[in-house]
Design a protein around this motif. Structure first.
Motif: not given
Length: 636
Positions: A264-272, A351-359
């Motif tokens: 999920f995080k990789a897709n967000i970074m890829n979109a940016k 990594a997890f804290t960054e992913a959780m900001t998008h939850f």
């Protein structure tokens, strides 16, 4: 465990993990003492193995509780909406408002971890003074461990159901939530994609072995300490196999959650990355990039999908060929993002804290996640502290409560080293050098002590008497040949790697806002070597003291027991206090005279003068203790 470790981890679990876990459970249950007493019983000259286990446990406890302190800090900060690491802080001056430069160059979660939480220095040489917030969290962590351990193993069952089941509830909730996120399946697919070239590296096998040791608690002495409370006829073989495979499937479950979130995080970074590169392409149109190279169905004024972006860049790369690197376009790939995913503490706190900001409802998920980390950490700490306390109580006959408080106080004051601004680098040093190599040496010595000094055939007879059946012949060959050989190969490769690559650590450079690998200074190298030497030193010291009769082999150290080649040769009774030690030495409440310690004498007698006879007709070791109604059972 990471995807590269899954296959090596499973293989090493079967050929090293299960045999050694069964061995530790068996010797603890058979001899009924902590790690020091067990190895003294097998051979007085090998008594140093138990002391080495205690030293390793102490070293691990020092830095492991710091990680619990970090988790407590993040847990306390999670009750905010939005989360404090959601975005970069703004700085206002008289004319304008701007983002903090260090945060702008890295990310909000990275900046919060290194600057707000740790306030980290640029190198291990810059101490920088104590971080008062982390000092308070460390004090809280040690207070929790101390209070929980004071009552001992008898009371641990009361919280065991919650502490055992709660992580599974959180992991399953996280997995369900993560699977509903865009890109999670990319991460899981990445996890199960085998990479043979990685599996051929010796480093992967060493790290997988380390993971097995830590996951099962091998070499720490905690397994021996807990199993010494088991009933004499407990089927510890079943326990060993069951716990090992539950542990493996738990690791797989946790890895699924990690890679789903990382996908999920990789897709967000890829979109940016795509948005940033699309902006560059728009500026280059007519000035390095022809408009004819852009497919007609792609609208650059709106969001470009990953598929359309890949198609567009492929066309541009093929046409411009030599000039493509000069366009300054970053490589946008989900696979690359997953390959460079952070490891270690950064996985949880970045990594997890960054992913959780998008939850959605991110504070709830953050609270649950860090509560789980605290719960898991405390569970590991209880076993680690038990590996220190039980053998010392067995050997030196001190009150458990006093020793527990003393150990926790000493560990807290030494632990202040880890909560200064350079503390994260000290945690990495202790993790690399105070545990991994010494643990490997301790486990090798344990295996050799049982298989070659005590004797595999003799040990099999003991197991048959204790369990009521003969274990599989598989364990005979594992203990005697395969496992020690593999462990020696792993030790050799570890030593060679340490000799070929100078010890280094990852330092956070504030001005550049990046991690750089730095070599330890001369005094840092000395500390690294000292940690390894200090952890294994008890083994040769005790051996030499016994060998040259500085300490008589016929005299136990502060103990009522004397040992000689695995046999009790002398026993004297000392006055006992009515405390927890009475349980260890099988003293029934209210008895007039102390009973000998279970396992001290094969021909034990009950108060009525009748020998303690096991159901199979043999004189049982510790069987009377097993039938005591107040006998605590291991929670393993």
């Amino acid at each position: 465990i990471q995807r590269a470790y899954l296959v090596p981890y499973l293989i090493l679990l079967i050929v090293i993990g299960i045999p050694l876990f069964f061995l530790e459970l068996s010797v603890g249950q058979r001899i009924r003492r902590g790690s020091i007493g067990v190895w003294n019983y097998i051979s007085p000259r090998l008594g140093g193995i138990g002391f080495a286990s205690c030293v390793v446990c102490f070293f691990v406890a020092l830095y492991y509780n710091v990680i619990i302190g970090w988790s407590l800090f993040y847990f306390s900060q999670s009750f905010q909406q939005p989360l404090p690491w959601h975005e970069c802080p703004l700085v206002k001056n008289q004319t304008n408002t701007y983002v903090v430069d260090e945060c702008d160059k890295s990310s909000a979660t990275t900046y919060y971890w290194y600057r707000q939480a740790l306030d980290i220095s640029d190198s291990i040489a810059e101490g920088g003074g104590l971080n008062w917030r982390m000092t308070v969290c460390l004090l809280a962590a040690w207070s929790m461990v101390c209070l929980a351990m004071i009552k001992g193993i008898q009371s641990s069952g009361k919280v065991m159901y919650f502490s055992s089941l709660f992580p599974y509830v959180v992991l399953i909730c996280f997995l369900v939530r993560a699977l509903l996120l865009k890109g999670s399946w990319d991460g899981i697919r990445h996890m199960f994609t085998p990479k043979l070239e990685i599996m051929l590296e010796a480093k992967v096998w060493r790290e997988a072995a380390t993971q097995v040791f830590f996951a099962l608690g091998l070499g720490f002495g905690g397994v021996i300490a807990f199993s010494s409370y088991n009933k004499r006829d407990n089927n510890c073989h079943f326990d060993a196999v069951l716990v090992s495979f539950i542990n493996f499937f738990t690791s797989v479950l946790a890895t699924l959650v990690v890679f789903a979130v990382l996908g999920f995080k990789a897709n967000i970074m890829n979109a940016k990355c795509i948005i940033k590169n699309t902006g560059k392409i728009v500026h280059l149109l007519g000035n390095g990039v022809s408009r004819d190279l852009i497919p007609h169905h792609i609208n650059l004024s709106s969001t470009v999908s990953a598929e359309d972006y890949q198609e567009m860049t492929e066309i541009i790369r093929n046409v411009t060929a030599h000039d493509y690197p000069r366009l300054g376009l970053d490589s946008c790939s989900i696979e690359e993002e997953l390959n460079k995913a952070v490891q270690g503490t950064g996985l949880a706190f970045i990594a997890f804290t960054e992913a959780m900001t998008h939850f959605p409802a991110s504070p709830f998920w953050s609270v649950m996640f860090f509560l789980m980390l605290v719960n898991l950490g405390l569970g590991s700490m209880f076993g680690t502290i038990e590996g220190i306390i039980t053998p010392l109580v067995d050997t030196f006959k001190v009150r458990k409560e006093i020793l527990t408080v003393a150990v926790c106080l000493l560990a807290f004051f030494i632990g202040l080293l880890f909560v200064q601004r350079s503390g994260n680098y000290w945690v990495a040093m202790f993790d690399d050098y105070s545990a991994t190599l010494p643990l490997l040496i301790v486990v090798i010595l344990e295996n050799v002590a049982v298989a070659w000094v005590y004797g595999t055939d003799k040990f099999f007879e003991d197991l048959k008497d204790m369990l009521g059946f003969t274990p599989f012949r598989f364990y005979y060959y594992m203990w005697k040949y395969v496992t020690p050989l593999l462990l020696i190969l792993l030790l050799g490769s570890s030593v060679i790697q340490m000799g070929m690559t100078p010890p280094s650590y990852s330092a956070w450079i504030q001005e550049l806002a990046v991690e750089r690998s730095l070599r330890y200074p001369a005094w840092g190298l000395a500390v690294c070597i000292s940690l390894v030497v200090a952890a294994v030193m008890p083994v040769p010291v005790v051996f030499l003291l016994r060998y040259f009769n500085v300490i008589d082999e016929n005299a136990g150290v502060a103990s009522t027991i004397s040992y000689k080649k695995g046999r009790i040769i002398k026993e004297s009774a000392l006055p006992e206090d009515d405390d927890d030690l009475s349980l260890i030495r099988a003293k029934s409440p209210g008895s007039e005279a102390p009973s000998p310690m279970p396992g001290n004498s094969i021909y034990r007698k009950q108060s009525g003068g009748v020998p303690d006879v096991a159901p199979n007709g043999r004189y049982g070791i510790g069987y009377l203790m097993a039938d005591m109604p107040d006998m605590p059972e291991s929670d393993l």
